[in-house]
Design an enzyme around this catalytic site. Sequence first.
Site, mmCIF file in Angstrom:
data_model
loop_
_atom_site.group_PDB
_atom_site.id
_atom_site.type_symbol
_atom_site.label_atom_id
_atom_site.label_comp_id
_atom_site.label_asym_id
_atom_site.label_seq_id
_atom_site.Cartn_x
_atom_site.Cartn_y
_atom_site.Cartn_z
ATOM 1 N N CYS A 154 0.824 -1.209 0.000
ATOM 2 C CA CYS A 154 0.000 0.000 0.000
ATOM 3 C C CYS A 154 0.864 1.268 0.000
ATOM 4 O O CYS A 154 0.705 2.143 -0.869
ATOM 5 C CB CYS A 154 -0.963 -0.021 1.172
ATOM 6 S SG CYS A 154 -0.200 -0.541 2.727
HETATM 7 N N1 LIG Z 1 -4.525 -4.165 4.785
HETATM 8 C C1 LIG Z 1 -3.934 -3.448 3.839
HETATM 9 O O1 LIG Z 1 -4.164 -2.231 3.696
HETATM 10 C C2 LIG Z 1 -2.988 -4.105 2.885
HETATM 11 C C3 LIG Z 1 -2.629 -5.420 3.021
HETATM 12 N N2 LIG Z 1 -1.746 -5.978 2.148
HETATM 13 C C4 LIG Z 1 -1.338 -7.371 2.292
HETATM 14 O O2 LIG Z 1 -2.422 -8.208 1.932
HETATM 15 C C5 LIG Z 1 -2.410 -9.388 2.721
HETATM 16 C C6 LIG Z 1 -3.738 -9.503 3.457
HETATM 17 O O3 LIG Z 1 -3.877 -8.347 4.281
HETATM 18 P P1 LIG Z 1 -5.115 -8.095 5.226
HETATM 19 O O4 LIG Z 1 -6.357 -8.484 4.543
HETATM 20 O O5 LIG Z 1 -4.989 -6.728 5.766
HETATM 21 O O6 LIG Z 1 -4.790 -9.139 6.384
HETATM 22 P P2 LIG Z 1 -5.729 -9.647 7.543
HETATM 23 O O7 LIG Z 1 -4.870 -9.862 8.706
HETATM 24 O O8 LIG Z 1 -6.888 -8.733 7.683
HETATM 25 O O9 LIG Z 1 -6.217 -11.054 6.982
HETATM 26 C C7 LIG Z 1 -5.321 -12.083 6.728
HETATM 27 C C8 LIG Z 1 -6.044 -13.358 6.379
HETATM 28 O O10 LIG Z 1 -5.084 -14.412 6.259
HETATM 29 C C9 LIG Z 1 -5.601 -15.575 6.875
HETATM 30 N N3 LIG Z 1 -4.484 -16.338 7.466
HETATM 31 C C10 LIG Z 1 -3.666 -15.911 8.435
HETATM 32 N N4 LIG Z 1 -2.735 -16.845 8.695
HETATM 33 C C11 LIG Z 1 -2.996 -17.872 7.881
HETATM 34 C C12 LIG Z 1 -2.391 -19.141 7.667
HETATM 35 N N5 LIG Z 1 -1.321 -19.515 8.364
HETATM 36 N N6 LIG Z 1 -2.907 -19.954 6.710
HETATM 37 C C13 LIG Z 1 -3.978 -19.563 6.000
HETATM 38 N N7 LIG Z 1 -4.607 -18.377 6.185
HETATM 39 C C14 LIG Z 1 -4.105 -17.549 7.093
HETATM 40 C C15 LIG Z 1 -6.580 -15.108 7.924
HETATM 41 O O11 LIG Z 1 -7.684 -15.954 7.863
HETATM 42 P P3 LIG Z 1 -8.092 -17.077 8.874
HETATM 43 O O12 LIG Z 1 -7.374 -16.856 10.185
HETATM 44 O O13 LIG Z 1 -9.535 -16.954 8.970
HETATM 45 O O14 LIG Z 1 -7.638 -18.287 8.182
HETATM 46 C C16 LIG Z 1 -7.051 -13.764 7.399
HETATM 47 O O15 LIG Z 1 -8.250 -13.921 6.711
HETATM 48 C C17 LIG Z 1 -1.214 -9.261 3.668
HETATM 49 O O16 LIG Z 1 -0.097 -9.905 3.136
HETATM 50 C C18 LIG Z 1 -0.995 -7.762 3.718
HETATM 51 O O17 LIG Z 1 0.316 -7.453 4.039
HETATM 52 C C19 LIG Z 1 -1.229 -5.283 1.109
HETATM 53 C C20 LIG Z 1 -1.559 -3.974 0.926
HETATM 54 C C21 LIG Z 1 -2.457 -3.268 1.819
HETATM 55 C C1 LIG Z 2 -0.706 0.596 9.051
HETATM 56 C C2 LIG Z 2 0.152 -0.622 8.885
HETATM 57 O O1 LIG Z 2 0.491 -1.285 9.854
HETATM 58 N N1 LIG Z 2 0.526 -0.928 7.658
HETATM 59 C C3 LIG Z 2 1.355 -2.074 7.359
HETATM 60 C C4 LIG Z 2 1.630 -2.135 5.894
HETATM 61 C C5 LIG Z 2 0.483 -2.550 5.082
HETATM 62 C C6 LIG Z 2 0.687 -3.851 4.431
HETATM 63 O O2 LIG Z 2 -0.098 -4.725 4.629
HETATM 64 O O3 LIG Z 2 1.759 -4.012 3.674
HETATM 65 P P1 LIG Z 2 2.393 -5.401 3.204
HETATM 66 O O4 LIG Z 2 1.477 -6.027 2.227
HETATM 67 O O5 LIG Z 2 3.675 -5.069 2.570
HETATM 68 O O6 LIG Z 2 2.600 -6.266 4.392
HETATM 69 C C7 LIG Z 2 2.707 -2.017 8.031
HETATM 70 O O7 LIG Z 2 3.288 -0.946 8.197
HETATM 71 O O8 LIG Z 2 3.237 -3.096 8.286
#
Ligand SMILES: NC(=O)C1=CN([C@@H]2O[C@H](COP(=O)(O)OP(=O)(O)OC[C@H]3O[C@@H](n4cnc5c(N)ncnc54)[C@H](OP(=O)(O)O)[C@@H]3O)[C@@H](O)[C@H]2O)C=CC1
Ligand SMILES: CC(=O)N[C@@H](CCC(=O)OP(=O)(O)O)C(=O)O
Length: 347
Positions: free
Chosen positions: A153
């Site tokens: 992000c």
């Molecule tokens: N949030 C953001 O703004 C952004 C996020 N990202 C990236 O996108 C990805 C998802 O982010 P986000 O949706 O915020 O994360 P969340 O923490 O909100 O959700 C992560 C999901 O992964 C699942 N999970 C966790 N551990 C495991 C495992 N060992 N095996 C299978 N499933 C697992 C969990 O589901 P359950 O426990 O139900 O299985 C949960 O649904 C991350 O890599 C994050 O860094 C990238 C850009 C922006």
């Molecule tokens: C506010 C906040 O905590 N933001 C996350 C980055 C967002 C993210 O999910 O980035 P990746 O997909 O690279 O893990 C952080 O700084 O770790």
Amino acid sequence: MSNTKLKVAIVGASGFTGSELARLLLNHPTVEISMITSESHVGKPFSDLHPQFFDRLDIPLASAEEVSKQSLDVIFLALPHGVSMDFVSKWKDSGAKIIDLSGDFRLSSKEVYEEWYQKKHTYPEGFESAVYGLPELFAEKIKSAKLIANPGCYPTASILSLAPLFAKKLIQEDSVVIDAKSGLTGAGIKANATTHFSNVNENFKAYGIAGHRHTIEIEEQLGSLAGSEAIVQFTPHLLPVDRGILVTAYAKVKGAMDQDSLTKIYREFYQDKPFVRLRNQAPGIKDVRGSHYCDVFPVWDQRTKRVIVISAIDNLLKGAASQAVHNMNLMFDLPESEGLTQIPLKP
Ligand SMILES: NC(=O)C1=CN([C@@H]2O[C@H](COP(=O)(O)OP(=O)(O)OC[C@H]3O[C@@H](n4cnc5c(N)ncnc54)[C@H](OP(=O)(O)O)[C@@H]3O)[C@@H](O)[C@H]2O)C=CC1
Ligand SMILES: CC(=O)N[C@@H](CCC(=O)OP(=O)(O)O)C(=O)O
């Protein structure tokens, strides 16, 4: 493309980006959501976890193990970094294209990854095939990719802020400072002490100082645009809001510059890019909330002889889920904007 719909799976849909993917894909005319997974909530209706989907998407959550039993066109991985890599390795020959929202394949090599993520990489071969999924820069490569490393992000907003100047090799080395702020959903769905309401409410704080893992992602991408190494001072901050990223980037340029020339450089660079909006005033995070836009405002400060670029995105959308859908559209030769034309939600 024939008239048949793309069959997609969302893996990790109990989280924030997974649910935003579901919202976008449910309204995407060329997509059928075949499967949604969560390991912690197998069997529960998706709408029990995310009640906004009540009566619209009530299908039961499956385990990720079920994914290989279905014939799918696209698998979206909305999993934490360190977890995605094993699934990519498992499903690489499944016939489905994979769009990984995590950081597992965004960097140039296993060595760089292990240094910055402080984690072993279990599928280093993936770095060779993964395409960095920033459509404004890499649309042609994305079209033929089988594995997309969806950008982070902060890197999305940071790279789009400075790409026009790096591409023209106009940036003075060592001069780039990126000050970035993110809403709390950026930290994922699981609360911890840092994201606890009492610690963020009416508070505002820097973190990841001089070592956040997004620094190297930004440096690698901007450096490759200029054909030389890029060094960036990147500092993120946690904002007490749900969603949104605001970046303020500062840099010194080589040679003469003025506001008209700067505006022209940005206008030309983004002229065919429907989701980068060049603004004539500083954008706020609410100007892009709920949308796929990245709003960019480049300013020349004649007094300090610095470029200042302000940009705003929705971290869950342009910073994650809608960017993933944009990549899917390119990979399947669909209209680039399909399913992505939401007007921002303001107020
Ligand atoms: N949030 C953001 O703004 C952004 C996020 N990202 C990236 O996108 C990805 C998802 O982010 P986000 O949706 O915020 O994360 P969340 O923490 O909100 O959700 C992560 C999901 O992964 C699942 N999970 C966790 N551990 C495991 C495992 N060992 N095996 C299978 N499933 C697992 C969990 O589901 P359950 O426990 O139900 O299985 C949960 O649904 C991350 O890599 C994050 O860094 C990238 C850009 C922006
Ligand atoms: C506010 C906040 O905590 N933001 C996350 C980055 C967002 C993210 O999910 O980035 P990746 O997909 O690279 O893990 C952080 O700084 O770790």
